[in-house]
Design a protein around this motif. Sequence first.
Motif, mmCIF file in Angstrom:
data_model
loop_
_atom_site.group_PDB
_atom_site.id
_atom_site.type_symbol
_atom_site.label_atom_id
_atom_site.label_comp_id
_atom_site.label_asym_id
_atom_site.label_seq_id
_atom_site.Cartn_x
_atom_site.Cartn_y
_atom_site.Cartn_z
ATOM 1 N N ARG A 132 0.830 -1.210 0.000
ATOM 2 C CA ARG A 132 0.000 0.000 0.000
ATOM 3 C C ARG A 132 0.863 1.257 0.000
ATOM 4 N NH1 ARG A 132 -4.339 -1.729 4.663
ATOM 5 N NH2 ARG A 132 -5.546 -3.181 3.396
ATOM 6 N N TYR A 133 1.885 1.251 0.836
ATOM 7 C CA TYR A 133 2.797 2.389 0.945
ATOM 8 C C TYR A 133 3.493 2.649 -0.387
ATOM 9 C CZ TYR A 133 6.419 5.246 3.258
ATOM 10 O OH TYR A 133 7.251 6.254 3.642
ATOM 11 N N SER A 180 4.348 5.794 -5.240
ATOM 12 C CA SER A 180 4.403 5.767 -6.704
ATOM 13 C C SER A 180 3.385 6.731 -7.307
ATOM 14 C CB SER A 180 4.152 4.342 -7.195
ATOM 15 O OG SER A 180 4.129 4.298 -8.583
ATOM 16 N N SER A 181 2.200 6.758 -6.745
ATOM 17 C CA SER A 181 1.160 7.672 -7.225
ATOM 18 C C SER A 181 1.557 9.126 -7.016
ATOM 19 C CB SER A 181 -0.165 7.401 -6.516
ATOM 20 O OG SER A 181 -0.647 6.130 -6.848
ATOM 21 N N MET A 182 2.185 9.409 -5.884
ATOM 22 C CA MET A 182 2.634 10.780 -5.615
ATOM 23 C C MET A 182 3.693 11.202 -6.621
ATOM 24 S SD MET A 182 2.777 10.897 -1.457
ATOM 25 C CE MET A 182 3.248 12.631 -1.349
ATOM 26 N N ASN A 183 4.619 10.298 -6.922
ATOM 27 C CA ASN A 183 5.652 10.607 -7.904
ATOM 28 C C ASN A 183 5.035 10.843 -9.277
ATOM 29 O OD1 ASN A 183 7.614 9.154 -10.125
ATOM 30 N ND2 ASN A 183 8.683 10.560 -8.760
ATOM 31 N N HIS A 236 5.234 14.617 -9.702
ATOM 32 C CA HIS A 236 6.565 14.692 -10.338
ATOM 33 C C HIS A 236 7.634 15.215 -9.385
ATOM 34 C CE1 HIS A 236 4.557 13.782 -14.079
ATOM 35 N NE2 HIS A 236 3.721 14.789 -13.859
ATOM 36 N N ILE A 237 7.640 14.635 -8.183
ATOM 37 C CA ILE A 237 8.669 15.002 -7.214
ATOM 38 C C ILE A 237 9.504 13.766 -6.893
ATOM 39 C CG2 ILE A 237 7.446 16.973 -6.228
ATOM 40 C CD1 ILE A 237 6.441 15.229 -3.993
ATOM 41 N N THR A 238 10.695 14.001 -6.374
ATOM 42 C CA THR A 238 11.617 12.902 -6.111
ATOM 43 C C THR A 238 11.149 12.047 -4.940
ATOM 44 O OG1 THR A 238 12.966 14.155 -4.548
ATOM 45 C CG2 THR A 238 13.555 14.320 -6.903
ATOM 46 N N LEU A 239 11.704 10.866 -4.877
ATOM 47 C CA LEU A 239 11.397 9.961 -3.770
ATOM 48 C C LEU A 239 11.753 10.607 -2.433
ATOM 49 C CD1 LEU A 239 10.563 7.222 -2.610
ATOM 50 C CD2 LEU A 239 12.908 6.438 -3.046
ATOM 51 N N GLU A 240 12.913 11.228 -2.369
ATOM 52 C CA GLU A 240 13.334 11.863 -1.129
ATOM 53 C C GLU A 240 12.361 12.962 -0.704
ATOM 54 O OE1 GLU A 240 15.286 11.258 -3.773
ATOM 55 O OE2 GLU A 240 16.638 9.743 -2.927
ATOM 56 N N GLN A 241 11.868 13.741 -1.666
ATOM 57 C CA GLN A 241 10.911 14.800 -1.348
ATOM 58 C C GLN A 241 9.587 14.205 -0.875
ATOM 59 O OE1 GLN A 241 11.591 18.173 -1.248
ATOM 60 N NE2 GLN A 241 9.640 18.165 -0.170
ATOM 61 N N ILE A 242 9.163 13.135 -1.505
ATOM 62 C CA ILE A 242 7.931 12.452 -1.074
ATOM 63 C C ILE A 242 8.081 11.978 0.365
ATOM 64 C CG2 ILE A 242 6.487 10.405 -1.419
ATOM 65 C CD1 ILE A 242 7.152 10.695 -4.458
ATOM 66 N N LEU A 243 9.201 11.336 0.663
ATOM 67 C CA LEU A 243 9.422 10.820 2.018
ATOM 68 C C LEU A 243 9.517 11.948 3.041
ATOM 69 C CD1 LEU A 243 11.901 7.928 1.178
ATOM 70 C CD2 LEU A 243 9.468 7.748 1.779
ATOM 71 N N MET A 244 10.118 13.065 2.652
ATOM 72 C CA MET A 244 10.165 14.230 3.552
ATOM 73 C C MET A 244 8.757 14.784 3.773
ATOM 74 S SD MET A 244 13.025 15.052 4.916
ATOM 75 C CE MET A 244 12.658 16.725 5.419
ATOM 76 N N ASN A 245 7.940 14.829 2.716
ATOM 77 C CA ASN A 245 6.566 15.311 2.855
ATOM 78 C C ASN A 245 5.745 14.404 3.765
ATOM 79 O OD1 ASN A 245 7.192 17.382 1.088
ATOM 80 N ND2 ASN A 245 6.129 16.496 -0.650
ATOM 81 N N LEU A 246 5.953 13.108 3.651
ATOM 82 C CA LEU A 246 5.185 12.157 4.447
ATOM 83 C C LEU A 246 5.671 12.063 5.894
ATOM 84 C CD1 LEU A 246 4.782 9.202 1.923
ATOM 85 C CD2 LEU A 246 2.998 10.781 2.690
ATOM 86 N N HIS A 247 6.993 12.141 6.086
ATOM 87 C CA HIS A 247 7.557 11.822 7.399
ATOM 88 C C HIS A 247 8.327 12.950 8.066
ATOM 89 C CE1 HIS A 247 6.358 7.721 6.687
ATOM 90 N NE2 HIS A 247 6.996 7.732 5.537
ATOM 91 N N GLY A 248 8.641 13.999 7.339
ATOM 92 C CA GLY A 248 9.350 15.139 7.923
ATOM 93 C C GLY A 248 10.682 14.750 8.550
ATOM 94 N N ASP A 249 10.926 15.267 9.743
ATOM 95 C CA ASP A 249 12.198 15.021 10.426
ATOM 96 C C ASP A 249 12.402 13.547 10.765
ATOM 97 O OD1 ASP A 249 13.104 17.613 10.304
ATOM 98 O OD2 ASP A 249 12.239 18.178 12.244
ATOM 99 N N ARG A 250 11.336 12.811 10.904
ATOM 100 C CA ARG A 250 11.479 11.375 11.179
ATOM 101 C C ARG A 250 12.195 10.669 10.029
ATOM 102 N NH1 ARG A 250 5.928 9.452 14.152
ATOM 103 N NH2 ARG A 250 6.224 10.735 15.983
#
Length: 98
Positions: free
Chosen positions: A43-44, A49-52, A56-70
Amino acid sequence: MTESKDISVKKATEELLNTGIFQNIAKRNSLSFAKKLATWLVRYLLIISSMNESLHITLEQILMNLHGDRFKKIVNITEKGFQQSQQKTSNKYDHYIW
């Protein structure tokens, strides 16, 4: 007739459960835990993949958007763990980073 390349969450989960890492997770924890983890990972992956695809943002940006400092903490912890396991001269690679 062309074959669909779409894969169901159930089929993707089953394929993931057949991998060596998930078989090991099932042995170390339980099959129930491994199944739940595989389902959540599929699911994750679909969400990321859908967000990318749509944003059209990078994987790192997606992960920062989802998880922030974590996300940064996770990267630091895993990098330290991987560096320590590479520094060991032992040939034992059957353990995790914890």
